[in-house]
Design a protein around this motif. Structure first.
Motif, PDB file in Angstrom:
ATOM      1  N   VAL A 175       0.870  -1.394   0.066  1.00 26.05           N
ATOM      2  CA  VAL A 175      -0.333   0.489  -0.254  1.00 26.05           C
ATOM      3  C   VAL A 175       0.593   1.508  -0.463  1.00 26.05           C
ATOM      4  O   VAL A 175       1.565   1.626   1.412  1.00 26.05           O
ATOM      5  N   GLN A 176       0.873   1.320  -0.929  1.00 25.59           N
ATOM      6  CA  GLN A 176       2.042   2.975  -1.379  1.00 25.59           C
ATOM      7  C   GLN A 176       1.200   4.251  -0.395  1.00 25.59           C
ATOM      8  O   GLN A 176       0.336   4.380  -0.060  1.00 25.59           O
ATOM      9  N   ASP A 177       2.153   5.187   0.018  1.00 26.73           N
ATOM     10  CA  ASP A 177       1.485   6.095   1.067  1.00 26.73           C
ATOM     11  C   ASP A 177       1.090   7.254  -0.253  1.00 26.73           C
ATOM     12  O   ASP A 177       1.427   7.185  -1.203  1.00 26.73           O
ATOM     13  N   GLU A 178       0.266   7.319   0.131  1.00 32.08           N
ATOM     14  CA  GLU A 178      -1.300   8.363   0.021  1.00 32.08           C
ATOM     15  C   GLU A 178      -1.981   7.891  -0.911  1.00 32.08           C
ATOM     16  O   GLU A 178      -2.794   8.236  -1.541  1.00 32.08           O
ATOM     17  N   LYS A 179      -2.325   6.437  -1.027  1.00 29.79           N
ATOM     18  CA  LYS A 179      -3.107   5.124  -1.873  1.00 29.79           C
ATOM     19  C   LYS A 179      -4.526   4.950  -0.710  1.00 29.79           C
ATOM     20  O   LYS A 179      -5.234   4.672  -1.559  1.00 29.79           O
ATOM     21  N   ILE A 180      -3.968   4.995   0.308  1.00 30.74           N
ATOM     22  CA  ILE A 180      -5.370   5.358   0.701  1.00 30.74           C
ATOM     23  C   ILE A 180      -6.341   6.976   0.386  1.00 30.74           C
ATOM     24  O   ILE A 180      -5.965   7.747   1.150  1.00 30.74           O
ATOM     25  N   PRO A 181      -7.471   6.379  -0.110  1.00 27.98           N
ATOM     26  CA  PRO A 181      -8.528   7.432  -0.776  1.00 27.98           C
ATOM     27  C   PRO A 181      -8.009   8.392   0.182  1.00 27.98           C
ATOM     28  O   PRO A 181      -7.855   9.929   0.231  1.00 27.98           O
ATOM     29  N   ASP A 182      -8.256   8.459   1.953  1.00 30.39           N
ATOM     30  CA  ASP A 182      -9.101   9.526   3.112  1.00 30.39           C
ATOM     31  C   ASP A 182      -8.143   9.883   3.659  1.00 30.39           C
ATOM     32  O   ASP A 182      -8.700  10.752   4.721  1.00 30.39           O
ATOM     33  N   VAL A 183      -6.646   9.148   3.940  1.00 27.19           N
ATOM     34  CA  VAL A 183      -5.028   9.056   5.040  1.00 27.19           C
ATOM     35  C   VAL A 183      -4.309   9.348   4.195  1.00 27.19           C
ATOM     36  O   VAL A 183      -3.592   8.636   3.375  1.00 27.19           O
ATOM     37  N   LYS A 184      -4.057  10.468   4.228  1.00 24.68           N
ATOM     38  CA  LYS A 184      -2.317  11.493   3.724  1.00 24.68           C
ATOM     39  C   LYS A 184      -1.320  11.440   4.869  1.00 24.68           C
ATOM     40  O   LYS A 184      -1.972  10.991   6.199  1.00 24.68           O
ATOM     41  N   THR A 185      -0.475  10.713   4.619  1.00 26.46           N
ATOM     42  CA  THR A 185       0.740  10.743   5.372  1.00 26.46           C
ATOM     43  C   THR A 185       0.765  11.826   5.977  1.00 26.46           C
ATOM     44  O   THR A 185       1.237  11.030   7.453  1.00 26.46           O
ATOM     45  N   THR A 186       0.265  12.364   5.889  1.00 24.72           N
ATOM     46  CA  THR A 186       0.706  13.364   6.857  1.00 24.72           C
ATOM     47  C   THR A 186      -0.720  13.817   8.010  1.00 24.72           C
ATOM     48  O   THR A 186      -0.499  14.753   9.365  1.00 24.72           O
ATOM     49  N   ASP A 187      -1.591  13.226   8.495  1.00 28.65           N
ATOM     50  CA  ASP A 187      -2.940  12.965   9.176  1.00 28.65           C
ATOM     51  C   ASP A 187      -2.171  12.220  10.097  1.00 28.65           C
ATOM     52  O   ASP A 187      -0.802  11.713  10.567  1.00 28.65           O
TER      53      ASP A 187
END
Length: 174
Positions: A132-144
């Protein structure tokens, strides 16, 4: 009281253990499983309360039991007042979660739940089995706020989202 059967040292769920869980319920097998693993034992008075929201204290209780079973082989906790204090103390002592970061009696969000559970087991138990690449969960940014925990659990195959896109809904109460 709780109706259970000990089989080969394992607690097994029996019909009637919880008056609000019927064999025809879609979650019946899940309740039987978490009860048998001694991760969840209900809310007392024969109730599991499957339609109620989970509190932070209840999530910390499950995390403490999971951690203790993983590392010690059993979840043998002494009851305290309030009932959840022993589990909160265990979570703090084992770097699972800090009580000061949460309102213990409030309903827990999916993000808070992920954050607590990502710390309940060691990294080797959360081995990456999914890419699961960073930023690939539609509603979860790595800065969240809880992104690291959420991505860890997605990569370990524990979480997959709640739709075909893999949406997580971190702020949703569970």
């Amino acid at each position: 009281g709780v109706k259970a059967v000990m089989v080969n040292g394992v607690v097994s769920y029996r019909d009637g253990t919880f008056t609000d869980v019927k064999e025809s319920d879609w979650f019946y097998e899940n309740v039987a499983e978490v009860y048998g693993l001694e991760l969840m034992v209900g809310r007392g008075k024969g109730l599991f309360a499957p339609n109620d929201l989970m509190t932070v204290a209840e999530a910390m209780t499950i995390a403490a039991r999971l951690n203790a079973i993983y590392f010690i082989g059993e979840a043998d906790f002494v009851q305290t007042e309030p009932w959840y204090q022993t589990y909160v103390d265990y979570c703090e002592a084992n770097s699972i979660a800090k009580a000061a970061d949460y309102d213990l009696t409030a309903p827990i969000t999916r993000g808070e739940f992920a954050n607590i559970f990502a710390n309940a087991l060691p990294e080797k138990a959360l081995e990456k089995i999914n890419t699961v690449q960073d930023e690939k969960i539609p509603d979860v940014k790595t800065t969240d706020k809880f992104a690291e925990a959420i991505y860890t659990l997605y990569r370990a195959g524990i979480l997959v989202g709640n739709d075909e896109k893999g949406t997580f809904a971190a702020d949703t109460l569970i």
